[in-house]
Design an enzyme around this catalytic site. Structure first.
Site, short mmCIF file in Angstrom:
data_model
loop_
_atom_site.label_atom_id
_atom_site.label_comp_id
_atom_site.label_asym_id
_atom_site.label_seq_id
_atom_site.Cartn_x
_atom_site.Cartn_y
_atom_site.Cartn_z
N HIS A 161 50.46 36.59 36.15
CA HIS A 161 51.27 37.58 36.86
C HIS A 161 51.81 36.97 38.14
O HIS A 161 51.48 35.82 38.48
CB HIS A 161 50.49 38.86 37.11
N ASP A 183 48.69 34.21 44.43
CA ASP A 183 47.49 33.38 44.22
C ASP A 183 47.38 32.89 42.78
O ASP A 183 46.47 32.13 42.45
CB ASP A 183 46.21 34.13 44.64
N HIS A 197 46.85 45.94 35.90
CA HIS A 197 46.89 45.46 37.27
C HIS A 197 48.03 46.17 37.99
O HIS A 197 48.78 46.91 37.38
CB HIS A 197 47.06 43.94 37.26
N HIS A 236 37.29 34.92 40.85
CA HIS A 236 38.26 35.69 41.65
C HIS A 236 37.54 36.60 42.64
O HIS A 236 37.96 37.71 42.93
CB HIS A 236 39.18 36.52 40.72
ZN LIG Z 1 46.82 40.08 41.26
ZN LIG Z 2 44.65 37.43 42.12
#
Ligand SMILES: [Zn+2]
Ligand SMILES: [Zn+2]
Length: 332
Positions: A86, A90, A166, A294
């Protein structure tokens, strides 16, 4: 000369050692970055490198990924497939520099890039204003985050997308090995069997003479190949039970765990998951092993993540920079 030898930049002293060079049996994951969005010393944003037989697959490409590849003595020129989950920075801020460096190194081989719609516009704009003209074909394959889709049907591997939940469109990726070839029982065969027969038996075909009689039956001279292996990468996501069927029985599941369970409300609000939730998906999907990462930069020690996850799913490991997981080492 192989493509890799062609593309190594002359000034870059990269050489793959015996231990880092993939073999025909390799199925290995290297964690290049396991952190989340906030910069943290000693941590790097998400990037995973999957090695399958003689190919590398880069999954997400957080800031600085090309340096992580150098550290691991991986030649970026060997990449043919890059997957971006995505467009949160990051997960892809290292991509344009990596693509530019491949260009500087004189790459001419095709490169396939899979990711959300819009990634192509971003790269086109960067390259337009920096007057970067790629000397190699970059094929962009937009990934629709709404449905699981087969993205690549390669000779030894099928790669599919996994819809995630998300704040923006986000896909995981599933790498599933195709059935592996039977093993030949060479000792059971006479020494003078033609090589062509051996090849056919290895493919699972019987050897038949001109009259249609079976001379050597494949099932008598081979044993079934080892079970196919699989890796599922589930990047940023809320807890979502739709994942369970999509990752069922995979050998290795990576599932984000940004928070601990005492922050489950916060995790839900910001479209992330907790260690307990990641472990619940792993347990219900009956995967072989779970890897979590993460972690939010608010945490300085990750043992609590491991403890929380292992209460639900004991076969859990923490993702950390430089970690190698060799699925070949696991007992079947
Ligand atoms: Zn994200
Ligand atoms: Zn992330």
């Amino acid at each position: 000369m192989s493509m890799t030898e062609n593309l190594a930049p002359a000034e870059t002293p990269i050489s793959e050692t015996e231990s880092t060079r993939p073999s025909s049996l390799t199925f290995k994951l290297t964690i290049l970055g396991a952190g989340s969005a906030t910069p943290t010393l000693g941590r790097h944003p998400t990037a995973h490198l999957l090695t399958h037989n003689n190919e590398y697959y880069l999954i997400d490409c957080g800031e600085g990924t090309q340096y992580r590849l150098l550290e691991q003595k991986i030649r970026p020129g060997r990449l043919h497939h890059i997957f971006i989950s995505h467009l949160h920075g990051d997960h892809y801020f290292g991509l344009a520099p990596l693509l530019s460096s491949l260009n500087l190194a004189g790459r001419t081989e095709d490169l396939h890039l899979y990711g959300p719609k819009g990634l192509d516009d971003i790269l086109t704009t960067i390259f337009r204003y920096s007057d970067t003209r790629l000397g190699y074909p970059l094929h962009f394959h937009p990934v629709d985050a709404a449905y699981p889709t087969v993205l690549a049907d390669l000779p030894e591997l099928t790669i599919s997308s996994i819809p995630l939940e998300h704040r923006i469109a986000c896909s995981g990726y599933l790498f599933r090995e195709k059935p592996r070839k039977p093993k030949l029982l060479r000792d059971k065969l006479p020494a003078d069997v033609p090589v062509e027969y051996l090849k056919q038996l290895k493919e699972g075909h019987d050897i038949i003479d001109g009259q249609g009689q079976v001379i050597y039956a494949a099932e008598d001279y081979t044993t079934p190949g080892p079970p196919p292996r699989s890796y599922a990468f589930c990047s940023d996501t809320r807890y979502n039970e739709r994942l369970i069927n999509l990752v069922r029985h995979v050998d290795l599941l990576y599932h984000e765990a940004t928070f601990l369970e005492d922050n489950a409300k916060r995790a839900f609000e910001v479209f992330h998951a907790t260690a307990r939730q990641a472990a619940t998906i792993a347990a219900r999907a009956e995967v072989r092993h779970l890897l979590i990462g993460h972690f939010s930069s608010r945490y300085k020690n990750f043992q609590a993540f491991l403890k929380e996850a292992r209460q639900i799913f004991p076969q859990t490991s923490l993702a950390s920079e430089g970690l190698h997981i060799d699925i070949n080492d696991w007992q079947y």
